[in-house]
Design an enzyme around this catalytic site. Structure first.
Site, PDB file in Angstrom:
ATOM      1  N   ASP A  67       3.351  -4.318   8.171  1.00 59.49           N
ATOM      2  CA  ASP A  67       2.109  -3.570   7.960  1.00 59.49           C
ATOM      3  C   ASP A  67       0.973  -4.581   8.098  1.00 59.49           C
ATOM      4  OD1 ASP A  67      -0.155  -2.427   6.956  1.00 59.49           O
ATOM      5  OD2 ASP A  67       0.762  -1.611   5.145  1.00 59.49           O
ATOM      6  N   LYS A  85     -10.300  -1.138  10.947  1.00 59.67           N
ATOM      7  CA  LYS A  85     -10.646  -2.205   9.989  1.00 59.67           C
ATOM      8  C   LYS A  85     -11.035  -3.447  10.799  1.00 59.67           C
ATOM      9  CE  LYS A  85      -7.339  -0.409   6.563  1.00 59.67           C
ATOM     10  NZ  LYS A  85      -7.841   0.084   5.290  1.00 59.67           N
ATOM     11  N   GLN A 145      -4.252  -5.225   6.943  1.00 58.99           N
ATOM     12  CA  GLN A 145      -5.302  -6.127   6.459  1.00 58.99           C
ATOM     13  C   GLN A 145      -5.355  -7.440   7.240  1.00 58.99           C
ATOM     14  OE1 GLN A 145      -7.649  -5.295   4.552  1.00 58.99           O
ATOM     15  NE2 GLN A 145      -6.855  -3.385   3.704  1.00 58.99           N
ATOM     16  N   HIS A 149       0.875  -1.175   0.000  1.00 54.78           N
ATOM     17  CA  HIS A 149       0.000   0.000   0.000  1.00 54.78           C
ATOM     18  C   HIS A 149       0.916   1.231   0.000  1.00 54.78           C
ATOM     19  CE1 HIS A 149      -2.801   2.947   1.782  1.00 54.78           C
ATOM     20  NE2 HIS A 149      -3.789   2.133   1.450  1.00 54.78           N
ATOM     21  N   CYS A 204      -4.794   2.497  -3.610  1.00 54.47           N
ATOM     22  CA  CYS A 204      -3.550   3.055  -3.043  1.00 54.47           C
ATOM     23  C   CYS A 204      -2.412   2.044  -3.161  1.00 54.47           C
ATOM     24  CB  CYS A 204      -3.721   3.446  -1.570  1.00 54.47           C
ATOM     25  SG  CYS A 204      -4.944   4.698  -1.314  1.00 54.47           S
TER      26      CYS A 204
HETATM   27  C1  LIG Z   1      -2.084  -2.859   3.523  1.00 58.35           C
HETATM   28  C2  LIG Z   1      -2.472  -1.465   3.962  1.00 58.35           C
HETATM   29  N1  LIG Z   1      -1.552  -0.676   4.527  1.00 58.35           N
HETATM   30  C3  LIG Z   1      -1.842   0.565   4.957  1.00 58.35           C
HETATM   31  C4  LIG Z   1      -3.112   1.072   4.819  1.00 58.35           C
HETATM   32  C5  LIG Z   1      -3.402   2.463   5.321  1.00 58.35           C
HETATM   33  O1  LIG Z   1      -4.221   2.365   6.429  1.00 58.35           O
HETATM   34  P1  LIG Z   1      -4.786   3.654   7.180  1.00 58.35           P
HETATM   35  O2  LIG Z   1      -5.896   4.157   6.342  1.00 58.35           O
HETATM   36  O3  LIG Z   1      -5.216   3.130   8.502  1.00 58.35           O
HETATM   37  O4  LIG Z   1      -3.677   4.626   7.286  1.00 58.35           O
HETATM   38  C6  LIG Z   1      -4.116   0.290   4.245  1.00 58.35           C
HETATM   39  C7  LIG Z   1      -5.474   0.819   4.058  1.00 58.35           C
HETATM   40  O5  LIG Z   1      -6.266   0.331   3.325  1.00 58.35           O
HETATM   41  C8  LIG Z   1      -3.783  -1.011   3.799  1.00 58.35           C
HETATM   42  O6  LIG Z   1      -4.697  -1.799   3.228  1.00 58.35           O
END
Ligand SMILES: Cc1ncc(COP(=O)(O)O)c(C=O)c1O
Length: 393
Positions: free
Chosen positions: A188, A214, A191, A112, A351
């Site tokens: 990260d 989430k 998900q 992401h 993204c």
């Molecule tokens: C894999 C991943 N990393 C980071 C993010 C960013 O998350 P946040 O909106 O909580 O900053 C997302 C959001 O969809 C994501 O799917």
């Protein structure tokens, strides 16, 4: 037994729509809304600021939430920092470590933007960044990551589950490699938190960035940063709430983790997040994992039967299914699903432009599942996509 119909009673909005966009943000159970409302109506005060009863009660509830979250991930509350979202958590690490020119960071093509841009930007400080490739299904092997290691590598930043492919990386294998080479590891877990059992202490990562909003079912504007050795990290923001002694020319930092939680935090959000994590715990994260994976895989199986549909991601996908319908823009597919069946799916680049570029596509539709999703919803989605595909072919 996992009773999804009973669970759905706690999510009144699901009577109105078919919500298949939980990878973007989840719906919240009434218990979370009640915890937030209780804060506003019964004891609203500031956190850690003052001796009066409302401030004391607020501080107690906020710290209870920290205990709950830390217990859930098998980590020390001292290492559990509340943030606004995953993006802030990752940036706090990228900006809070002491980088030297020539240091090397490894990340991957499936990230992401939130776990790519903070590292790319470090190039301005002379840090070198290697972006490891994936296979066509979004899997990045631990061996490929190991091959990219140099004697300058200081950190590996890798997503647990790709928000586009739905591919789960073998983070335990990556953690073993990081440990073997003495390199820091950031996961990260945007998900996976709340949908895959995660004992961060056992995994042995140095940092984990997670959203509260989430899989943990907390309010938006909440996130978590796990820091194994908080002394290694400099706070990025300073001001109220982060310091102990202040003079006109200097200051000393507050205890950990307070030094990282600058200004007035999202108190109702964090209290709601604590309640969300309790709710997830009561359902059983293993049960949620089995449930969402079954739905995602059945969704993929059904969509694969439609000749005009192209699917992305591995067979053992996790919690989501990305796809395109021949001759139709993904945004149009999403709009038609919404207008005709009140089905809410995500469309676009997610993204994750480098992940999409890996497949030479500009966008996709994504259906994502949560603890409250049902097989009936999968069936409705598959039938609706089939109807759209037929009408455009
Ligand atoms: C894999 C991943 N990393 C980071 C993010 C960013 O998350 P946040 O909106 O909580 O900053 C997302 C959001 O969809 C994501 O799917």
């Amino acid at each position: 037994m996992y009773d999804v119909y009973r669970i759905r009673e706690d999510f009144p909005v699901l009577r109105e729509v078919v919500y298949l966009d939980s990878a973007a943000t989840s719906q919240k159970p009434v218990q979370v809304a009640e915890a937030v409302q209780e804060y506003f109506t019964r004891y609203c005060g500031n956190y850690g600021r003052g001796a009066h009863r409302l401030s004391r009660r607020t501080t107690e509830k906020y710290e209870d939430a920290r205990e709950t979250v830390a217990g859930f991930f098998g980590i020390n509350p001292r290492c559990t920092v509340f943030t606004r979202n995953t993006t802030e958590s990752i940036n706090m690490v990228a900006l809070g470590l002491d980088w030297k020119k020539g240091d090397h960071v490894i990340t991957t093509v499936v990230e992401h933007h939130s776990n790519l841009l903070p590292w790319i930007r470090l190039q301005e400080k002379g840090v070198e960044v290697t972006v490891v490739d994936s296979d066509m299904h979004g899997i990045v092997t631990a061996e490929a990551i190991e091959k990219a290691i140099t004697d300058k590598t200081r950190l590996i930043a890798v997503t647990h589950v790709s928000n586009f492919f739905g591919a789960a990386q073998d983070i335990k294998a990556v953690a073993r490699i990081a440990k073997k080479h003495g390199i820091m590891l950031l996961i990260d877990a945007a998900q996976s938190a709340g949908e895959i059992p995660l004992n961060l202490d056992e995994i042995g990562c140095d940092f984990a960035a997670m959203p509260g909003h989430k899989g943990l079912l907390g309010p938006q504007g909440t996130g978590i940063l796990y820091v194994r050795e908080p002394e290694r990290l400099q706070p990025v923001f300073v001001g109220g709430g982060t310091v102990q002694k202040v003079t006109t020319g200097s200051f000393t930092f507050d205890e950990i983790p307070s030094r990282f939680e600058y200004g007035t935090p999202n108190i109702p959000g964090i209290i709601g997040l604590g309640r969300g994590v309790e709710y997830v715990k009561a359902m059983g994260v293993e049960n949620i994992e089995a449930h969402v994976n079954r739905l995602a895989r059945e969704c993929a199986r059904r969509l694969a039967e439609i000749p005009q549909v192209e699917l992305y991601g591995p067979d053992n996908r996790v919690s989501l299914t990305s796809f395109n319908v021949e001759n139709i823009n993904p945004h149009d597919v999403a709009m038609i699903l919404d207008e005709t069946k009140k089905i809410c799916v995500r469309s676009g680049q997610h993204c994750a432009q480098t992940a999409l570029a890996r497949l030479c596509i500009a966008g996709s539709v994504r259906a994502s599942f949560a603890c409250y999703s049902t097989m009936e919803e999968v069936d409705l989605l598959a039938r609706s996509v089939e109807a759209i595909a037929k009408s455009f072919s």
